[in-house]
Design an enzyme around this catalytic site. Structure first.
Site, PDB file in Angstrom:
ATOM      1  N   HIS A 134      -5.731  15.075   7.770  1.00  0.00           N
ATOM      2  CA  HIS A 134      -4.388  14.655   8.153  1.00  0.00           C
ATOM      3  C   HIS A 134      -3.895  15.637   9.227  1.00  0.00           C
ATOM      4  CE1 HIS A 134      -4.587  12.338   4.499  1.00  0.00           C
ATOM      5  NE2 HIS A 134      -3.320  11.951   4.552  1.00  0.00           N
TER       6      HIS A 134
ATOM      7  N   GLU B 142       1.011  14.235  11.507  1.00  0.00           N
ATOM      8  CA  GLU B 142       1.892  13.359  10.710  1.00  0.00           C
ATOM      9  C   GLU B 142       3.301  13.937  10.824  1.00  0.00           C
ATOM     10  OE1 GLU B 142       1.182  13.312   6.458  1.00  0.00           O
ATOM     11  OE2 GLU B 142       2.296  11.437   6.176  1.00  0.00           O
TER      12      GLU B 142
ATOM     13  N   ASP C 241      -2.282   4.234   2.979  1.00  0.00           N
ATOM     14  CA  ASP C 241      -1.914   5.610   2.611  1.00  0.00           C
ATOM     15  C   ASP C 241      -1.640   5.743   1.116  1.00  0.00           C
ATOM     16  OD1 ASP C 241      -1.596   8.289   3.106  1.00  0.00           O
ATOM     17  OD2 ASP C 241       0.254   8.119   4.263  1.00  0.00           O
ATOM     18  N   ASP C 242      -0.406   5.461   0.679  1.00  0.00           N
ATOM     19  CA  ASP C 242      -0.032   5.566  -0.741  1.00  0.00           C
ATOM     20  C   ASP C 242       0.710   4.285  -1.118  1.00  0.00           C
ATOM     21  OD1 ASP C 242      -0.641   8.568  -1.361  1.00  0.00           O
ATOM     22  OD2 ASP C 242       0.406   8.570   0.562  1.00  0.00           O
TER      23      ASP C 242
ATOM     24  N   HIS D   1      -4.956   7.125  -0.558  1.00  0.00           N
ATOM     25  CA  HIS D   1      -5.103   8.163  -1.584  1.00  0.00           C
ATOM     26  C   HIS D   1      -5.115   7.462  -2.937  1.00  0.00           C
ATOM     27  CE1 HIS D   1      -3.961  11.416   1.310  1.00  0.00           C
ATOM     28  NE2 HIS D   1      -3.379  10.387   1.905  1.00  0.00           N
TER      29      HIS D   1
END
Ligand code: HPA
Ligand code: ZN
Length: 332
Positions: A188, A191, A270-271, A10
């Site tokens: 997503h 998760e 991801d982040d 992201h």
């Protein structure tokens, strides 16, 4: 270096504390503290929502085209150093619209960084527009319609933010429109939510990849389907540790079982600004914790290009660099 594609990152999650402080300062935004260590001390999460609360708060500092450019440019530079050769990057336009930033500003900033990465870093990069689950299905449709003037700037749509309580069915109309517009589709799922979200994302949203998908392992029929249909899972090991969506010891991470089940898994960050590492850090951490072999790493590299939305020529060019894949001469 073994080439990789990163398929689950992201852009808003690449907002490093130092950059947050610089951008807040130049925009006259007052952060909770000017001290980067103090700001970083808030980066301890109990679950997905506690992370998202801080992630959205920090994004209030982004105001100008230059801010969006600088955010993406910093990630692209770091990804290139990590050995990433192609990246498909999520962004959350609804967050910025909610902060009063027009779509033009977001697309212009991110778009300029993508063009520069291609030109100056030899890094192939594409954008995937994500809908925020917690804003609902109608908002997703409205956002997609508003983004269509920028259709040439993004290759697909995704679905992120709070999973539990926001099942895939809510976004069927938005994903239907995306499909009819020739956009690629990912979501997503699995998760924090259960395997039913993975199945519904496939059946109701016609997604081509599942982001995370860890909880799919709870359902043997679904595992068989993912294997038989070669549906990619974009797995994010350090994210799973940070958000407690996998066991606390990386040695117990579901990636091992996914590989053993023959699933088409890929490694992703991801982040990275929030979860302690970029693509290379994730590769290093699981290589050590799960004792991945060279041939397993080659497989993960190959999977990343197979699961990408690259055209066939580019895909074949990258695959030819990875051991175990016949080059153009051998293939003939
Ligand atoms: N999960 C869901 N939504 C997100 C994430 C994530 O890891 N990162 C940014 N938005
Ligand atoms: Zn994600």
């Amino acid at each position: 270096m073994r080439p990789f594609a990163e398929l689950h990152v992201h852009l808003e999650g690449t907002f490093e504390v130092e950059q947050f402080v610089d951008i807040a300062r130049r925009n006259g935004v007052t952060p909770p503290s000017w001290d980067v260590d103090e700001l970083r001390s808030r980066y301890a999460f109990d679950d997905l929502q506690s992370f998202l609360d801080l992630y959205y708060e920090n994004l209030g500092a982004l105001r100008t085209e230059e801010d969006f450019h600088d955010l993406a440019a910093a990630y692209l530079k770091r990804a290139a150093l990590a050995g990433v050769r192609h990246t498909e990057m999520f962004f959350d336009p609804q967050t910025h619209l909610g902060n009063g930033i027009p779509l033009e500003v977001v697309f212009a900033g991110f778009g300029a960084a993508v063009d520069e990465a291609r030109r100056d870093l030899g890094l192939s990069a594409d954008l995937i527009l994500c809908f925020l689950r917690d804003l609902g299905g109608d908002a997703a449709v409205e956002t997609l319609r508003a983004a269509m003037p920028f259709r040439d700037r993004f290759v697909g749509v995704g679905l992120d933010s709070t999973e539990v309580g926001y099942p895939p069915a809510l976004y069927a109309e938005a994903f239907g429109i995306a499909r009819s517009e020739g956009l690629r589709r990912v979501a997503h799922a699995g998760e924090e939510g259960g395997p039913e979200n993975v199945r519904d994302a496939l059946d109701l949203l016609h997604v081509e990849r599942i982001d995370h998908g860890n909880r799919a392992l709870e359902d043997p029929d679904l595992v068989a389907r993912l294997r038989d249909e070669r549906i990619p899972l974009t797995v994010c090991p350090l994210s799973n540790l940070a958000l407690k969506t996998a066991p606390p010891d990386l040695a117990d991470h579901p990636l091992r079982r996914m590989l053993d089940e023959g699933l088409l898994v890929t490694l992703n960050s991801d982040d990275p600004a929030y979860f302690g590492g970029y693509h290379d850090d994730n590769v290093r951490a699981v290589t050590e914790a799960l004792a991945l072999t060279d041939s397993e790493l080659d497989l993960l590299a190959r999977n990343s290009f197979e699961a990408s939305f690259l055209g066939e020529t580019d895909r074949a060019r990258f695959l030819a660099e990875i051991p175990g894949v016949p080059g153009p001469l051998e293939a003939g």
